[in-house]
Design an enzyme around this catalytic site. Structure first.
Site, mmCIF file in Angstrom:
data_model
loop_
_atom_site.group_PDB
_atom_site.id
_atom_site.type_symbol
_atom_site.label_atom_id
_atom_site.label_comp_id
_atom_site.label_asym_id
_atom_site.label_seq_id
_atom_site.Cartn_x
_atom_site.Cartn_y
_atom_site.Cartn_z
ATOM 1 N N GLY A 1 6.586 -14.438 17.745
ATOM 2 C CA GLY A 1 7.324 -14.477 16.494
ATOM 3 C C GLY A 1 8.773 -14.089 16.723
ATOM 4 O O GLY A 1 9.104 -13.402 17.699
ATOM 5 N N ASP B 1 11.062 1.105 10.611
ATOM 6 C CA ASP B 1 10.026 0.234 11.189
ATOM 7 C C ASP B 1 10.045 0.311 12.720
ATOM 8 O O ASP B 1 8.993 0.422 13.357
ATOM 9 C CB ASP B 1 10.262 -1.233 10.795
ATOM 10 C CG ASP B 1 9.896 -1.523 9.345
ATOM 11 O OD1 ASP B 1 9.012 -0.833 8.804
ATOM 12 O OD2 ASP B 1 10.500 -2.432 8.759
ATOM 13 N N LEU C 1 0.822 -1.211 0.000
ATOM 14 C CA LEU C 1 0.000 0.000 0.000
ATOM 15 C C LEU C 1 0.854 1.259 0.000
ATOM 16 O O LEU C 1 0.338 2.374 0.025
ATOM 17 C CB LEU C 1 -0.915 0.001 1.241
ATOM 18 C CG LEU C 1 -1.958 -1.110 1.289
ATOM 19 C CD1 LEU C 1 -2.722 -1.073 2.612
ATOM 20 C CD2 LEU C 1 -2.935 -0.975 0.129
ATOM 21 N N LYS D 1 15.150 -6.750 3.166
ATOM 22 C CA LYS D 1 15.633 -5.770 4.150
ATOM 23 C C LYS D 1 17.065 -6.053 4.615
ATOM 24 O O LYS D 1 17.772 -5.150 5.035
ATOM 25 C CB LYS D 1 14.687 -5.720 5.359
ATOM 26 C CG LYS D 1 13.337 -5.125 5.016
ATOM 27 C CD LYS D 1 12.428 -5.021 6.226
ATOM 28 C CE LYS D 1 11.023 -4.610 5.802
ATOM 29 N NZ LYS D 1 10.112 -4.433 6.929
HETATM 30 P P1 NDP Z 1 9.427 -13.344 8.846
HETATM 31 O O1 NDP Z 1 9.158 -14.273 7.711
HETATM 32 O O2 NDP Z 1 10.808 -12.845 9.057
HETATM 33 O O3 NDP Z 1 8.966 -14.070 10.228
HETATM 34 C C1 NDP Z 1 7.744 -14.760 10.284
HETATM 35 C C2 NDP Z 1 7.488 -15.237 11.719
HETATM 36 O O4 NDP Z 1 6.147 -15.745 11.735
HETATM 37 C C3 NDP Z 1 8.391 -16.348 12.220
HETATM 38 O O5 NDP Z 1 8.630 -16.147 13.591
HETATM 39 C C4 NDP Z 1 7.523 -17.607 11.987
HETATM 40 O O6 NDP Z 1 7.806 -18.651 12.893
HETATM 41 C C5 NDP Z 1 6.147 -17.054 12.309
HETATM 42 N N1 NDP Z 1 5.026 -17.790 11.728
HETATM 43 C C6 NDP Z 1 4.696 -17.884 10.416
HETATM 44 N N2 NDP Z 1 3.532 -18.569 10.281
HETATM 45 C C7 NDP Z 1 3.138 -18.913 11.520
HETATM 46 C C8 NDP Z 1 2.006 -19.637 12.037
HETATM 47 N N3 NDP Z 1 1.065 -20.121 11.229
HETATM 48 N N4 NDP Z 1 1.907 -19.785 13.373
HETATM 49 C C9 NDP Z 1 2.853 -19.275 14.204
HETATM 50 N N5 NDP Z 1 3.936 -18.585 13.782
HETATM 51 C C10 NDP Z 1 4.080 -18.418 12.450
HETATM 52 O O7 NDP Z 1 8.372 -12.144 8.638
HETATM 53 P P2 NDP Z 1 8.496 -10.607 9.071
HETATM 54 O O8 NDP Z 1 9.005 -10.526 10.459
HETATM 55 O O9 NDP Z 1 9.217 -9.846 8.016
HETATM 56 O O10 NDP Z 1 6.964 -10.115 8.995
HETATM 57 C C11 NDP Z 1 6.014 -10.660 9.887
HETATM 58 C C12 NDP Z 1 4.662 -9.952 9.751
HETATM 59 O O11 NDP Z 1 4.749 -8.572 10.047
HETATM 60 C C13 NDP Z 1 4.053 -10.038 8.349
HETATM 61 O O12 NDP Z 1 2.678 -10.275 8.508
HETATM 62 C C14 NDP Z 1 4.270 -8.646 7.784
HETATM 63 O O13 NDP Z 1 3.311 -8.311 6.818
HETATM 64 C C15 NDP Z 1 4.108 -7.812 9.045
HETATM 65 N N6 NDP Z 1 4.762 -6.492 8.952
HETATM 66 C C16 NDP Z 1 3.974 -5.366 8.942
HETATM 67 C C17 NDP Z 1 4.548 -4.102 8.872
HETATM 68 C C18 NDP Z 1 3.673 -2.897 8.834
HETATM 69 O O14 NDP Z 1 4.116 -1.835 8.391
HETATM 70 N N7 NDP Z 1 2.459 -2.988 9.317
HETATM 71 C C19 NDP Z 1 6.017 -3.909 8.834
HETATM 72 C C20 NDP Z 1 6.757 -5.158 8.871
HETATM 73 C C21 NDP Z 1 6.134 -6.400 8.924
HETATM 74 P P3 NDP Z 1 8.973 -19.743 12.599
HETATM 75 O O15 NDP Z 1 10.250 -19.116 13.080
HETATM 76 O O16 NDP Z 1 8.554 -20.910 13.401
HETATM 77 O O17 NDP Z 1 8.957 -20.001 11.121
#
Ligand code: NDP
Length: 266
Positions: free
Chosen positions: A132, A110, A26, A76
Site C-alpha cells: 500500500g 499513528d 472505536l 488527516k
Molecule cells: P488510503 O485510502 O490513503 O490508502 C489506501 C491504500 O490501499 C492505497 O495504497 C490503495 O491502492 C490500496 N488499496 C485499496 N483497495 C485495495 C485492494 N482491493 N487491493 C490492493 N490495494 C488496495 O488509506 P489509509 O492509508 O488511510 O488507511 C489504510 C488502512 O489502514 C485502512 O484499512 C485503515 O482502516 C487502516 N488504518 C488503521 C489504523 C489503526 O489504528 N489500526 C490507523 C490508520 C489506518 P491504490 O493506490 O492503488 O489506490
C-alpha cells in the site's frame, strides 16, 4: 457502535474524533474506558465532519470548550491547514491525527504508535514489506526508515509506490514477495472490503509477522492466509490502542491505561 453527532449539533464534551465516515470508530469506547479506569470526569464523542469543513468544525468545537481532537480518514491532511504549530513529523508525513485546541498544535501518533507495536517483534534494521502507498503507508514508511528498517513498498498503483519510495528513502518491490522480511504490513484498505492480497506466502520467513492495519470482529483474509502458511498474524487493534494512548498522554500528561483501552476493544 456509537451514533456520531453532526459537528453543528455537537454537544459540550472534552475530546472527540472527527472523520467521514466516523460511525465505526472505536475511539469513543476506548477513550471512555480509559477515563473510567482512572476515574476521570471526562467525555469523548464521535463527530461527523465533511471534507472542506474541517476548519469550521474545529473552530466550533474550540468555542464549545473541547480540549483535544483525534482526526481520522479523510481529514488527516486537511487538518494541517487549521493547525498553527504542526510538528515536524506531521508536516513531513502530511498527516496529523491528534490536535490540541488551546494552542492549535498537531502531532501524528499513528507512526510512533506503530513503532511501539512492533517493538520486540521485528528488530531494528530488519526488512519490511509494506503493501500500500496511501496516507498510513506514508507515515509508517517515514518512521520505519528513520528508525533504520529496510522498507520495500508494493502498491496496486505502481506510480504511488515509486513516489512514496522517493520521498521516504524506501525501495519499490515489483512483486508481493516477502522473502527475508521479518514484517509484512498490509496498509491497504483491501481488508475493509473483504479482499485478500496475492502475497507469495510460500517464500515468507518462518516466524515473520503478517500485520494488517485494519481490524474487524473476525480475522481479515490477509491474516487468515498468512496463518494458513504458518505465520503469526496481528490486526490493527494494538495500533489503535498505541496511537490512542499516545494522544491521551499528550493531552493529559499522565500514563494511559493501555490494558483497559485494549479490553474495551475486544
Ligand atoms: P488510503 O485510502 O490513503 O490508502 C489506501 C491504500 O490501499 C492505497 O495504497 C490503495 O491502492 C490500496 N488499496 C485499496 N483497495 C485495495 C485492494 N482491493 N487491493 C490492493 N490495494 C488496495 O488509506 P489509509 O492509508 O488511510 O488507511 C489504510 C488502512 O489502514 C485502512 O484499512 C485503515 O482502516 C487502516 N488504518 C488503521 C489504523 C489503526 O489504528 N489500526 C490507523 C490508520 C489506518 P491504490 O493506490 O492503488 O489506490
Amino acid at each position: 457502535m456509537n451514533q456520531p453527532f453532526e459537528w453543528r449539533a455537537a454537544p459540550k464534551a472534552d475530546f472527540a474524533v472527527i472523520g467521514d465516515p466516523v460511525k465505526h470508530s472505536l475511539s469513543p469506547k476506548m477513550h471512555s474506558a480509559a477515563y473510567a479506569a482512572l476515574s476521570l470526569d471526562l467525555s469523548y464523542v464521535a463527530i461527523h465532519v465533511s471534507t472542506g469543513e474541517v476548519e469550521l468544525a474545529l473552530n466550533h468545537l474550540g468555542a464549545l470548550g473541547y480540549q483535544g481532537v483525534n482526526v481520522t480518514v479523510p481529514h488527516k491532511e486537511e487538518v494541517l491547514n487549521w493547525a498553527r504549530s504542526p510538528d515536524e513529523f506531521a508536516l513531513k508525513a502530511r498527516a496529523a491525527n491528534t490536535i490540541r485546541m488551546a494552542d492549535r498544535s498537531a502531532i501524528n501518533t499513528d507512526a510512533p504508535g506503530f513503532l511501539d507495536t512492533i517493538e520486540g517483534r521485528a528488530p531494528t534494521g530488519s526488512r519490511v514489506l509494506m503493501i500500500g502507498a496511501g496516507g498510513s503507508a506514508r507515515a509508517l514508511a517515514i518512521a520505519l526508515v528513520l528508525k533504520g528498517y529496510s522498507v520495500q513498498i508494493h502498491n496496486r498503483t505502481r506510480e504511488r509506490a515509486v513516489e512514496l519510495a522517493r520521498v521516504t528513502g524506501a525501495s519499490v518491490i515489483e512483486s508481493l514477495d516477502p522473502a527475508d522480511c521479518d514484517l509484512i504490513v498490509n496498509t491497504t484498505s483491501a481488508s475493509l472490503s473483504g479482499a485478500d492480497l496475492p502475497v507469495n506466502w510460500d517464500n515468507a520467513k518462518p516466524g515473520a509477522i503478517a500485520y494488517d492495519l485494519a481490524y474487524a470482529p473476525q480475522k481479515t483474509p490477509f491474516m487468515l492466509t498468512a496463518e494458513a502458511h504458518g505465520l503469526k498474524a496481528m490486526d490493527g487493534r494494538e495500533l489503535l490502542v498505541a496511537q490512542g494512548a499516545r494522544s491521551f498522554e499528550w493531552w493529559l500528561g499522565r500514563t494511559a491505561p493501555r490494558d483497559a483501552m485494549l479490553v474495551a476493544l475486544l
